[in-house]
Design an enzyme around this catalytic site. Structure first.
Site: not given
Ligand SMILES: Nc1ncnc2c1ncn2[C@@H]1O[C@H](COP(=O)(O)OP(=O)(O)O)[C@@H](O)[C@H]1O
Ligand SMILES: O=P(O)(O)OC[C@H]1O[C@](O)(COP(=O)(O)O)[C@@H](O)[C@@H]1O
Ligand SMILES: [Mg+2]
Length: 319
Positions: A11, A72, A103, A125, A127, A129, A171
């Site tokens: 993303g 992706r 990740d 990202t 996120d 994360d 996510r």
């Protein structure tokens, strides 16, 4: 090291362009040529690449998205596909690769390292994360986008005394929802890192009503459930009517904040230095304001830890 490559994968995140710029410009300082790979790992395998000169990355520091495009590309999990990527890079004289992504992208990079090709990961990202770094490129911009959206929703929510559910991306991670919940003063924040209990959410809404609060804003992270699903649960369990706002991909766009631009610039330059120093299989990160590098596998093997103290604060401040 005379020639390196850079790609963006997964993303997109605001600040990716600033990181690409930093890689190219820092490499120039060190007399290294930079090849830009288009469309992430897919472009790497298909050989879609171009030399990036200093001028090619001018006027992109302020732009969201990624100049190199992203993709992706699930096929990259296959060993023979990875071999093709390495063969393409060797043929082009590329000696090291900087992967700007999350990740998932790091897993691909580590596979290349295991096959003997030096890679460095830069976390980007919305996120936030990626384990091992306190912040990822793009998170701060997305956070400010969500805050802005919630502020606007609040205007109409207060005017009509409505209860709104705002569904936020992330996510499996709740950082974006949590930080936005604190910063925008949400009545409740629902994140994957904390067990969901519909009774708690209902109690929170009722407590607000009891003290005269006729509107409310609940932020739900997509990793828990959709806004529509939460609306259904509130209706079925307590007869509460809500309006749902799904912020969606607008959270990934926009001009990066100052914070994301600075972080991206630091990460990009540090990644080039790391490659030149002979490092491989390292992830770049920030810990307590210091730029660090650490084992790439740590970034996808460990669990991402959200700030649970902040969650407690969010609940305390939205009594
Ligand atoms: N286990 C894996 N092995 C090899 N490559 C992977 C793996 N997981 C993801 N990738 C590659 O990284 C890309 C981006 O991963 P994704 O999880 O979609 O985004 P992000 O990097 O932002 O987390 C994937 O499309 C794929 O090309
Ligand atoms: O645009 P897509 O492919 O539907 O992906 C949506 C996902 O991408 C993100 O925006 C970013 O996730 P990644 O950084 O892992 O790519 C998530 O918040 C969201 O769940
Ligand atoms: Mg990811």
């Amino acid at each position: 090291m005379k020639k390196i490559a850079v790609l963006t994968s997964g993303g997109d995140a605001p600040g990716m362009n600033a990181a690409i710029r930093a890689v190219v410009r820092k490499a120039k300082v060190l007399n290294i040529e930079v090849i830009g790979i288009y469309y992430g790992y897919q472009g790497l395998v298909e050989g879609q690449m171009t030399t990036l000169q200093v001028g090619d990355v001018g006027s992109i520091i302020q732009r969201g998205g990624t100049k190199l495009y992203s993709a992706r590309y699930p096929d990259f999990k296959q060993s023979d596909v990875q071999d093709q990527a390495i063969a393409n890079m060797r043929e082009a004289g590329i000696e090291g690769l900087i992967v700007i992504g999350g990740d998932g992208s790091y897993r691909g990079a580590m596979d290349l390292v295991k096959k003997g090709f030096p890679c460095i990961g830069i976390p980007a990202t919305i996120d936030n994360d990626v384990p091992g770094t306190q912040y990822t490129i793009g998170f701060d911009t997305a956070l400010n986008t969500v805050i802005d959206a919630v502020d606007k929703i609040r205007d109409t929510a207060t005017s009509h005394e409505n209860l709104f559910i705002v569904e936020v991306m992330g996510r499996d991670a709740g950082d974006l929802a949590l930080y936005a919940g604190v910063a925008a003063g949400a009545g409740a924040v629902i994140i994957p890192e904390v067990d969901f209990c519909i009774e708690d959410v209902i109690a929170r809404i009722k407590r607000g009503e009891y003290r005269g609060k006729m509107y409310n804003i609940i932020i739900v992270a997509e990793g828990v459930m959709s806004g529509t699903e939460l609306a259904r649960l509130l209706k079925e369990n307590a007869g509460i009517t809500t309006r749902v706002s799904v912020l969606g991909h607008m959270q990934r766009g926009g001009s990066p904040t100052g914070r994301d631009r600075v972080l991206a610039s630091q990460f990009g330059a540090y990644a080039v230095e790391a490659l030149v120093a002979g490092k491989k299989g390292r992830a770049i990160g920030v810990r307590n304001h210091e730029i660090v590098d650490y084992d790439l596998t740590e970034a996808f093997k460990k669990e991402h830890a959200t700030n649970l103290a902040l969650y407690t604060l969010a609940t305390e401040l939205s009594i």
